[in-house]
Design a protein around this motif. Structure first.
Motif, short mmCIF file in Angstrom:
data_model
loop_
_atom_site.label_atom_id
_atom_site.label_comp_id
_atom_site.label_asym_id
_atom_site.label_seq_id
_atom_site.Cartn_x
_atom_site.Cartn_y
_atom_site.Cartn_z
N ARG A 352 -128.13 -40.05 7.44
CA ARG A 352 -127.29 -40.64 8.49
C ARG A 352 -125.92 -39.96 8.54
N ALA A 353 -125.35 -39.70 7.39
CA ALA A 353 -124.05 -39.02 7.33
C ALA A 353 -124.14 -37.66 7.99
N HIS A 354 -125.15 -36.91 7.63
CA HIS A 354 -125.33 -35.55 8.15
C HIS A 354 -125.48 -35.56 9.67
N GLU A 355 -126.32 -36.41 10.18
CA GLU A 355 -126.57 -36.44 11.63
C GLU A 355 -125.34 -36.87 12.40
N ALA A 356 -124.62 -37.88 11.89
CA ALA A 356 -123.45 -38.41 12.60
C ALA A 356 -122.37 -37.36 12.76
N VAL A 357 -122.09 -36.62 11.70
CA VAL A 357 -120.99 -35.66 11.74
C VAL A 357 -121.33 -34.44 12.59
N TRP A 358 -122.53 -33.91 12.45
CA TRP A 358 -122.88 -32.73 13.24
C TRP A 358 -122.92 -33.04 14.73
N SER A 359 -123.32 -34.25 15.09
CA SER A 359 -123.39 -34.58 16.52
C SER A 359 -122.03 -34.85 17.13
N ARG A 360 -121.09 -35.41 16.37
CA ARG A 360 -119.81 -35.83 16.95
C ARG A 360 -118.63 -34.93 16.60
N PHE A 361 -118.76 -34.13 15.52
CA PHE A 361 -117.64 -33.29 15.08
C PHE A 361 -118.06 -31.83 14.89
N GLY A 362 -119.20 -31.46 15.43
CA GLY A 362 -119.69 -30.10 15.33
C GLY A 362 -118.97 -29.16 16.29
N PRO A 363 -119.26 -27.87 16.21
CA PRO A 363 -118.54 -26.87 17.01
C PRO A 363 -118.57 -27.14 18.51
N GLN A 364 -119.70 -27.58 19.05
CA GLN A 364 -119.74 -27.80 20.50
C GLN A 364 -118.84 -28.96 20.90
N ALA A 365 -118.79 -30.02 20.10
CA ALA A 365 -117.91 -31.15 20.41
C ALA A 365 -116.44 -30.72 20.42
N ILE A 366 -116.05 -29.87 19.48
CA ILE A 366 -114.65 -29.41 19.44
C ILE A 366 -114.36 -28.47 20.59
N ARG A 367 -115.30 -27.59 20.94
CA ARG A 367 -115.09 -26.72 22.10
C ARG A 367 -114.86 -27.54 23.35
N ASP A 368 -115.66 -28.56 23.55
CA ASP A 368 -115.51 -29.41 24.74
C ASP A 368 -114.16 -30.12 24.75
N ALA A 369 -113.73 -30.61 23.56
CA ALA A 369 -112.46 -31.34 23.48
C ALA A 369 -111.28 -30.41 23.76
N VAL A 370 -111.29 -29.21 23.18
CA VAL A 370 -110.20 -28.26 23.41
C VAL A 370 -110.15 -27.83 24.87
N HIS A 371 -111.31 -27.59 25.46
CA HIS A 371 -111.38 -27.23 26.88
C HIS A 371 -110.71 -28.31 27.72
N SER A 372 -111.02 -29.57 27.42
CA SER A 372 -110.41 -30.68 28.14
C SER A 372 -108.93 -30.79 27.83
N GLY A 373 -108.56 -30.60 26.54
CA GLY A 373 -107.16 -30.73 26.14
C GLY A 373 -106.25 -29.66 26.70
N LEU A 374 -106.81 -28.53 27.13
CA LEU A 374 -106.03 -27.48 27.77
C LEU A 374 -105.84 -27.73 29.26
N GLY A 375 -106.40 -28.86 29.73
CA GLY A 375 -106.25 -29.21 31.14
C GLY A 375 -107.25 -28.56 32.04
N LEU A 376 -108.22 -27.84 31.47
CA LEU A 376 -109.18 -27.13 32.32
C LEU A 376 -110.16 -28.08 32.97
N ALA A 377 -110.45 -29.20 32.31
CA ALA A 377 -111.31 -30.20 32.94
C ALA A 377 -110.63 -30.78 34.17
N ASP A 378 -109.28 -30.92 34.12
CA ASP A 378 -108.54 -31.42 35.28
C ASP A 378 -108.69 -30.45 36.45
N GLU A 379 -108.63 -29.13 36.14
CA GLU A 379 -108.75 -28.13 37.20
C GLU A 379 -110.16 -28.15 37.80
N ASP A 380 -111.18 -28.31 36.90
CA ASP A 380 -112.56 -28.35 37.38
C ASP A 380 -112.77 -29.54 38.31
N ALA A 381 -112.11 -30.69 37.96
CA ALA A 381 -112.26 -31.88 38.80
C ALA A 381 -111.60 -31.66 40.16
#
Length: 381
Positions: A352-381
């Motif tokens: 359970r520990a392994h699955e939870a962390v890889w799904s919510r804190f893995g590389p793709q989750a961080i890429r998505d968060a940084v993309h949004s945090g740079l305001g690019l999601a606002d531009e896409d909207a």
């Protein structure tokens, strides 16, 4: 991206966050990773699209610092460092500048006219952390809160580590500036197996705590673990051992290695062998902020984590399923003994520990968060 310490190669929590965010941002364009303090060690190969620079060098004479007065949480920034930073910004011409937290508050005003977008990355809500440490350090939470309010009036966006930190920040700063959640990611995820490995079979149980062992909250956690929790566990499990591993251990942490069953690994070059050998991680933090990279790292290897509620604060992990929580040393020890006595439960906890962390804190989750945090999601909207 402007940091206090060099973020490459990453060695501790702040470095790991900074470098992880840099790697995610560099997928979108060239990135310059700048540190106030000198670069450490010989040059190493960098990921594509990232360059590094330092604003100071070893052996330079001491010069006047920015500001006649500094809050205790602020980093000393020599005046020549600012001049070098301004020259670097004019040469690099970034669309966005990300500054590491309130300790670098003095850089925000000078950078404001040079940045198309200026972002403050708050690894902790510093006023909250100052309040926790006030009795030990004399840190002034009101002074830091004043800096947080001033910073919010200067920058375009603010990054925090968790939903809880966003709530804490908004409770002390009335501002309309967007506050984005950029969680800490799994450290060194690219060097980890994504599949859950078999549990180690030797030396059961080996308990591990990894962290910056010169950092006050981690010093306190190591003391609790070695002096109070481990002896209770060894009463039921005499073969239980504890490994403390991390950067710059304080003398009080070094002294713990003289206790029965306790080993200290100072400044490990690679924590992977330690994590692959561990059966359990106990994290008895009683102070601190942000999100806990040490917990993410252990869980990503399938190491079950038992922690205080504060240690897991902000991770939104499911109690008794993904992480085990207890407040007192007695409860933490009892929880560890019960888990070690139940192999089937231990196996479920690992999965359970392994699955939870890889799904919510893995590389793709961080890429998505940084993309949004740079305001690019606002531009896409």
């Amino acid at each position: 991206m402007v940091c206090i310490d060099p973020a490459f190669p990453p060695t501790s929590g702040a470095d790991l966050r900074n470098f992880g965010n840099a790697v995610a941002a560099a997928e979108l364009g060239p990135l310059c990773l700048v540190s106030v303090r000198p670069l450490a060690g010989p040059p190493q190969p960098l990921p594509a699209n990232i360059r590094v620079a330092a604003l100071t060098a070893e052996g330079e004479p001491r010069t006047r610092a920015l500001g006649l007065w500094r809050a205790k949480t602020e980093t000393r920034i020599p005046r020549p460092a600012l001049a070098r930073l301004e020259a670097l910004v004019r040469e690099f011409r970034p669309d966005t500048i990300v500054v590491e937290g309130i300790p670098l508050f003095r850089l925000l005003k000078p950078l404001r006219p040079l940045a198309g977008q200026l972002i403050l990355d708050m690894h902790n809500v510093e006023s909250d952390l100052a309040g926790q440490l006030q009795s030990a350090r004399g840190a002034g939470a009101p002074d830091v809160r004043r800096l947080e309010r001033k910073a919010a009036a200067i920058v375009d966006r603010i990054w925090v580590c968790s939903r809880l930190d966003r709530e804490k920040f908004k409770s002390v700063v009335s501002s309309t500036v967007p506050v984005d959640i950029i969680a800490n990611g799994i450290p060194r995820a690219e060097d980890m197996p994504t599949a859950l490995l078999a549990a180690p079979s030797d030396g059961f149980p080996l308990i591990l705590l990894v962290g910056h062992l010169g950092y006050e909250p981690n010093i306190d956690a190591a003391q609790r673990l070695a002096r109070n929790i481990l002896p209770r566990i060894r009463q039921a499990l005499p073969t239980a051992r504890l490994t403390l591993a991390g950067r710059s251990p304080a003398p009080s942490v070094q002294a713990l290695a003289r206790l029965d069953g306790v080993a200290l690994v100072e400044d490990p070059d690679d924590v992977r062998p330690l994590l692959s050998a561990a059966h359990l991680s106990i994290v008895p933090l009683s102070m601190g902020g942000g999100t806990r990279i040490k917990i993410l790292e252990a869980m990503a290897w399938g190491v079950p984590v038992i922690a205080t509620p504060l240690a897991a604060e902000g991770l939104d992990l499911v109690e008794n399923e993904e992480v085990l929580l207890a407040a007192s040393d007695e409860e933490l020890a009892a929880m560890a003994i019960a888990l070690c006595a139940d192999p089937a439960r231990m196996a479920r906890q690992r999965a359970r520990a392994h699955e939870a962390v890889w799904s919510r804190f893995g590389p793709q989750a961080i890429r998505d968060a940084v993309h949004s945090g740079l305001g690019l999601a606002d531009e896409d909207a």
